[in-house]
Structure formats: structure tokens, C-alpha cells
Design a protein around this motif. Structure first.
Motif, mmCIF file in Angstrom:
data_model
loop_
_atom_site.group_PDB
_atom_site.id
_atom_site.type_symbol
_atom_site.label_atom_id
_atom_site.label_comp_id
_atom_site.label_asym_id
_atom_site.label_seq_id
_atom_site.Cartn_x
_atom_site.Cartn_y
_atom_site.Cartn_z
ATOM 1 N N VAL A 71 26.941 -94.377 31.893
ATOM 2 C CA VAL A 71 27.635 -94.472 30.603
ATOM 3 C C VAL A 71 27.753 -95.919 30.141
ATOM 4 C CG1 VAL A 71 29.849 -94.104 29.452
ATOM 5 C CG2 VAL A 71 28.881 -92.303 30.894
ATOM 6 N N LEU A 72 28.203 -96.801 31.016
ATOM 7 C CA LEU A 72 28.390 -98.197 30.618
ATOM 8 C C LEU A 72 27.063 -98.853 30.243
ATOM 9 C CD1 LEU A 72 31.087 -99.474 33.147
ATOM 10 C CD2 LEU A 72 31.389 -98.687 30.790
ATOM 11 N N LEU A 73 26.019 -98.580 31.008
ATOM 12 C CA LEU A 73 24.710 -99.159 30.699
ATOM 13 C C LEU A 73 24.179 -98.640 29.373
ATOM 14 C CD1 LEU A 73 22.362 -100.931 31.611
ATOM 15 C CD2 LEU A 73 21.420 -98.945 32.829
ATOM 16 N N ILE A 189 22.990 -84.772 32.217
ATOM 17 C CA ILE A 189 21.835 -84.266 31.468
ATOM 18 C C ILE A 189 22.143 -84.209 29.975
ATOM 19 C CG2 ILE A 189 20.452 -82.192 31.049
ATOM 20 C CD1 ILE A 189 20.576 -81.710 34.098
ATOM 21 N N LEU A 190 23.306 -83.681 29.625
ATOM 22 C CA LEU A 190 23.678 -83.565 28.214
ATOM 23 C C LEU A 190 23.920 -84.933 27.584
ATOM 24 C CD1 LEU A 190 26.123 -80.516 28.456
ATOM 25 C CD2 LEU A 190 23.748 -80.510 27.661
ATOM 26 N N TYR A 191 24.579 -85.802 28.328
ATOM 27 C CA TYR A 191 24.881 -87.135 27.792
ATOM 28 C C TYR A 191 23.599 -87.921 27.520
ATOM 29 C CZ TYR A 191 26.656 -91.898 27.507
ATOM 30 O OH TYR A 191 26.921 -93.182 27.089
ATOM 31 N N VAL A 192 22.691 -87.922 28.485
ATOM 32 C CA VAL A 192 21.435 -88.656 28.319
ATOM 33 C C VAL A 192 20.582 -88.021 27.221
ATOM 34 C CG1 VAL A 192 19.278 -89.272 29.463
ATOM 35 C CG2 VAL A 192 21.436 -89.542 30.668
ATOM 36 N N GLN A 193 20.634 -86.710 27.098
ATOM 37 C CA GLN A 193 19.871 -86.026 26.065
ATOM 38 C C GLN A 193 20.325 -86.462 24.669
ATOM 39 O OE1 GLN A 193 17.289 -84.081 26.607
ATOM 40 N NE2 GLN A 193 16.922 -83.643 24.434
ATOM 41 N N LEU A 203 8.872 -89.133 28.925
ATOM 42 C CA LEU A 203 9.183 -88.387 30.144
ATOM 43 C C LEU A 203 10.240 -89.047 31.019
ATOM 44 C CD1 LEU A 203 5.626 -87.183 31.253
ATOM 45 C CD2 LEU A 203 7.354 -85.932 29.959
ATOM 46 N N LEU A 204 10.540 -90.334 30.773
ATOM 47 C CA LEU A 204 11.482 -91.037 31.634
ATOM 48 C C LEU A 204 12.859 -90.373 31.616
ATOM 49 C CD1 LEU A 204 12.147 -93.406 33.482
ATOM 50 C CD2 LEU A 204 12.686 -94.755 31.433
ATOM 51 N N ARG A 205 13.346 -90.058 30.437
ATOM 52 C CA ARG A 205 14.659 -89.432 30.322
ATOM 53 C C ARG A 205 14.683 -88.086 31.034
ATOM 54 N NH1 ARG A 205 16.669 -87.547 24.469
ATOM 55 N NH2 ARG A 205 14.475 -86.961 24.524
ATOM 56 N N HIS A 206 13.631 -87.286 30.817
ATOM 57 C CA HIS A 206 13.599 -85.954 31.422
ATOM 58 C C HIS A 206 13.406 -86.020 32.932
ATOM 59 C CE1 HIS A 206 13.621 -84.554 27.366
ATOM 60 N NE2 HIS A 206 12.414 -85.034 27.100
ATOM 61 N N ALA A 207 12.716 -87.042 33.410
ATOM 62 C CA ALA A 207 12.587 -87.220 34.855
ATOM 63 C C ALA A 207 13.946 -87.533 35.472
ATOM 64 C CB ALA A 207 11.594 -88.343 35.160
ATOM 65 N N ALA A 208 14.741 -88.373 34.801
ATOM 66 C CA ALA A 208 16.087 -88.681 35.299
ATOM 67 C C ALA A 208 16.967 -87.437 35.288
ATOM 68 C CB ALA A 208 16.716 -89.781 34.441
ATOM 69 N N GLN A 209 16.838 -86.617 34.257
ATOM 70 C CA GLN A 209 17.608 -85.375 34.197
ATOM 71 C C GLN A 209 17.214 -84.428 35.329
ATOM 72 O OE1 GLN A 209 16.385 -84.481 30.184
ATOM 73 N NE2 GLN A 209 18.415 -84.951 29.345
ATOM 74 N N PHE A 210 15.919 -84.352 35.592
ATOM 75 C CA PHE A 210 15.445 -83.488 36.674
ATOM 76 C C PHE A 210 15.958 -83.965 38.030
ATOM 77 C CE2 PHE A 210 12.169 -82.741 39.953
ATOM 78 C CZ PHE A 210 12.228 -81.356 40.010
ATOM 79 N N LEU A 211 15.951 -85.268 38.267
ATOM 80 C CA LEU A 211 16.431 -85.807 39.536
ATOM 81 C C LEU A 211 17.926 -85.533 39.718
ATOM 82 C CD1 LEU A 211 14.537 -89.228 39.706
ATOM 83 C CD2 LEU A 211 14.087 -87.152 41.035
ATOM 84 N N ALA A 212 18.694 -85.634 38.636
ATOM 85 C CA ALA A 212 20.122 -85.329 38.716
ATOM 86 C C ALA A 212 20.343 -83.866 39.075
ATOM 87 C CB ALA A 212 20.806 -85.663 37.387
ATOM 88 N N LEU A 213 19.560 -82.993 38.464
ATOM 89 C CA LEU A 213 19.677 -81.567 38.767
ATOM 90 C C LEU A 213 19.281 -81.278 40.206
ATOM 91 C CD1 LEU A 213 20.363 -78.812 37.518
ATOM 92 C CD2 LEU A 213 17.933 -78.569 36.939
ATOM 93 N N VAL A 246 29.397 -78.052 30.174
ATOM 94 C CA VAL A 246 29.013 -77.719 28.799
ATOM 95 C C VAL A 246 30.232 -77.695 27.883
ATOM 96 C CG1 VAL A 246 28.060 -75.910 27.324
ATOM 97 C CG2 VAL A 246 26.955 -76.447 29.505
ATOM 98 N N VAL A 247 31.305 -77.043 28.341
ATOM 99 C CA VAL A 247 32.512 -76.936 27.509
ATOM 100 C C VAL A 247 33.120 -78.312 27.255
ATOM 101 C CG1 VAL A 247 34.872 -76.064 27.454
ATOM 102 C CG2 VAL A 247 33.024 -74.563 28.190
ATOM 103 N N VAL A 248 33.243 -79.124 28.299
ATOM 104 C CA VAL A 248 33.850 -80.449 28.153
ATOM 105 C C VAL A 248 32.992 -81.345 27.270
ATOM 106 C CG1 VAL A 248 34.419 -82.574 29.401
ATOM 107 C CG2 VAL A 248 35.151 -80.365 30.301
ATOM 108 N N PHE A 249 31.683 -81.295 27.452
ATOM 109 C CA PHE A 249 30.814 -82.159 26.661
ATOM 110 C C PHE A 249 30.794 -81.757 25.194
ATOM 111 C CE2 PHE A 249 26.774 -83.656 24.938
ATOM 112 C CZ PHE A 249 26.748 -84.966 25.380
ATOM 113 N N VAL A 250 30.700 -80.465 24.934
ATOM 114 C CA VAL A 250 30.551 -79.990 23.557
ATOM 115 C C VAL A 250 31.867 -80.010 22.793
ATOM 116 C CG1 VAL A 250 29.932 -77.996 22.133
ATOM 117 C CG2 VAL A 250 28.533 -78.595 24.111
ATOM 118 N N TYR A 251 32.959 -79.574 23.458
ATOM 119 C CA TYR A 251 34.207 -79.377 22.730
ATOM 120 C C TYR A 251 35.255 -80.469 22.955
ATOM 121 C CZ TYR A 251 32.320 -74.764 21.835
ATOM 122 O OH TYR A 251 31.524 -73.723 21.428
ATOM 123 N N VAL A 252 35.103 -81.290 23.992
ATOM 124 C CA VAL A 252 36.056 -82.379 24.230
ATOM 125 C C VAL A 252 35.430 -83.714 23.856
ATOM 126 C CG1 VAL A 252 37.581 -83.493 25.887
ATOM 127 C CG2 VAL A 252 37.125 -81.037 26.080
#
Length: 278
Positions: A71-73, A189-193, A203-213, A246-252
């Protein structure tokens, strides 16, 4: 007056977070899980006790460090590109926009993490499901009570002497490790997206999302391999964590407010409309 409102908002946020964290702490320190019985021939409870690969402290430390750095970066880069939220004055001091945005996002992530952990751990104490290493830790001796009729043993005494393990052996459902790991991964994943677009690579962003998952997936699998949970405990933990993310990211966090600040790429030029002759 505006500065005072910001300070009071921050204080209120910490109070709300404490109201969620306090019941969780009390639950872990004071509450006693439901004493569920067992069947003597239940092979799912006969696995040997193993030390866990990933402890609660290690998982929490890695999860929070991962989100804080991300987040900070990201907010710092956005700010340098002129796409940040702008600077704010707090108590007469100028706070960089990237730092304020990071504080808000990390605070919301922490609130969601506390909520999902309270949900998972409260279910543990209510359900009281026995862990796969129950027989190894407890070494139960059934009594001659009528409660043990029909093969389902409810009245028994554990020969094991480790009080912490005897309590923990009843906290199998759901997996709080899996819940937190999946919550962190999906939030990332949602934040980076939404905020982490970069023209250098598609593909860099999606590779990072895949590694997190995959990191969250590994945590869940390790809980089964370590004989700490049944597979269904991990599956429900994954579902709880993903739902909260999902709920926290979308609604909060409300990513719609970022819509005007996430365009790292140059927008496509508008095509002039031809003038229609009358």
C-alpha cells in the motif's frame, strides 16, 4: 475546525477497531470451547500431533508487512505521478497525501482482518470440532456413563497433561490461518487490480496477484499436512476470508473513489464526431 474533525475521526476509528479486537482477545484468553464427543473408530481423529509449519505470529507478521509495504509503495508512486489524494493538514502539520491514503487503506484492512478473525474464532468455540490429532493429544479414557451409549463417547477423561494443547485440540473448525491468509491475498488482489496499473508489463500485476493467491493456498494446505485441520475446515476458512476481503474492499474501502486516480496509462484520445449536415 477541519483539523479537529480529522483528529476526532482518527480517534473514533481506533475506538471502533478496539471494540472489534477486544472481544477477540477475551475469547482467546478466557472462553472455553464446546466439549464435543467422538466415535472410538473415527480414523480422521487418529493422526499424530505435529508442530505447525506456520505459526499465528509468523502468518500475521508476514500478512501485515506484505499489505503495508504494498500500500505505501503504491500510494507513494501514485503521489509522485500526481495521481494521489493530495496533502492534508493534521494538527497544523502537513501530511503527504500518500501517507494519509496509506493510513486509511491499512486501517481498513486491519479492521477487516479483526472482523474475519472474530468470525472464525467465535465459530471455533461454538462448534468445538476436534482436530485430526485428537487421540494423540488427549489419549481419552471413556467413562461408564450412559452418555456414551450407542458408540458416541461424550463423557471421557484426557490422559494428556498439556493444558494448552487440550484446549486447542477442540478448535479445528474453521481454519483461522486459512481465513486470514485468503483475506490478505484477496484484499491484495483487489487493491492491486484497482490501483496498481503499470504500462511496462501487462502480466506483472497479474503474476503478483497469482503469487499472493498461491501463498494463501499454501497456508491452507500446510494446515492439513500438519494435521491441524480437516480439509473442510480449510475450505470454510478460505470462503470466510475471501468473503470478508470482497465486502471490506468494496463497501468499506469503496474503490469507486479511486476511479479518477488510477489511470497510470494515457487515456485514449477522443474521436471527433462529424458534423451532420442538415
Amino acid at each position: 475546525m477541519a483539523v479537529d474533525r480529522i483528529i476526532w475521526k482518527m480517534i473514533l476509528d481506533f475506538v471502533v477497531l478496539a471494540c472489534v479486537a477486544a472481544p477477540l482477545l477475551i475469547l482467546l484468553l478466557v472462553a472455553e470451547p464446546y466439549h464435543r464427543g467422538y466415535f472410538a473408530d473415527d480414523q480422521t481423529l487418529m493422526l499424530p500431533y505435529k508442530h505447525q509449519t506456520i505459526s499465528e505470529v509468523l502468518l500475521a507478521g508476514l500478512g501485515f508487512a506484505f499489505i503495508i509495504v504494498t500500500v505505501l509503495l503504491t500510494e507513494y508512486i501514485l503521489d509522485k505521478k500526481g495521481l494521489g489524494v493530495g496533502e492534508k493538514f493534521v494538527s497544523g502539520s502537513l501530511v503527504p497525501g500518500w501517507l494519509w491514503a496509506g493510513y486509511s487503506t491499512i486501517g481498513i484492512y486491519t479492521f477487516g482482518a479483526a472482523c474475519q478473525q472474530l468470525t472464525s474464532n467465535s465459530a471455533k468455540y461454538v462448534i468445538g470440532r476436534l482436530r485430526p490429532h485428537f487421540f494423540d493429544v488427549c489419549n481419552p479414557i471413556p467413562s461408564s456413563s450412559s452418555q456414551n451409549a450407542g458408540g458416541y463417547i461424550q463423557d471421557f477423561t484426557c490422559q494428556g497433561t498439556d493444558a494448552a494443547r487440550l484446549k486447542d485440540m477442540r478448535l479445528s473448525f474453521p481454519s483461522a490461518h486459512s481465513s486470514f491468509a485468503m483475506y490478505t491475498a484477496v484484499f491484495f488482489i483487489l487493491y492491486v487490480q484497482v490501483k496498481g496499473k503499470w504500462r511496462g508489463s501487462k502480466l506483472l500485476r497479474h503474476a503478483a496477484q497469482f503469487l499472493a493467491l498461491m501463498g494463501a493456498w499454501y497456508v491452507g494446505l500446510s494446515r492439513v499436512v500438519d494435521h491441524m485441520h480437516h480439509w473442510s475446515d480449510v475450505a470454510v476458512g478460505f470462503a470466510v476470508g475471501a468473503l470478508y476481503a470482497v465486502v471490506v474492499f468494496v463497501y468499506v474501502l469503496k474503490p469507486a473513489k479511486f476511479a479518477s486516480t488510477v489511470r497510470w496509462e494515457n487515456p485514449a484520445p477522443e474521436i471527433p464526431r462529424p458534423v451532420l449536415s442538415r
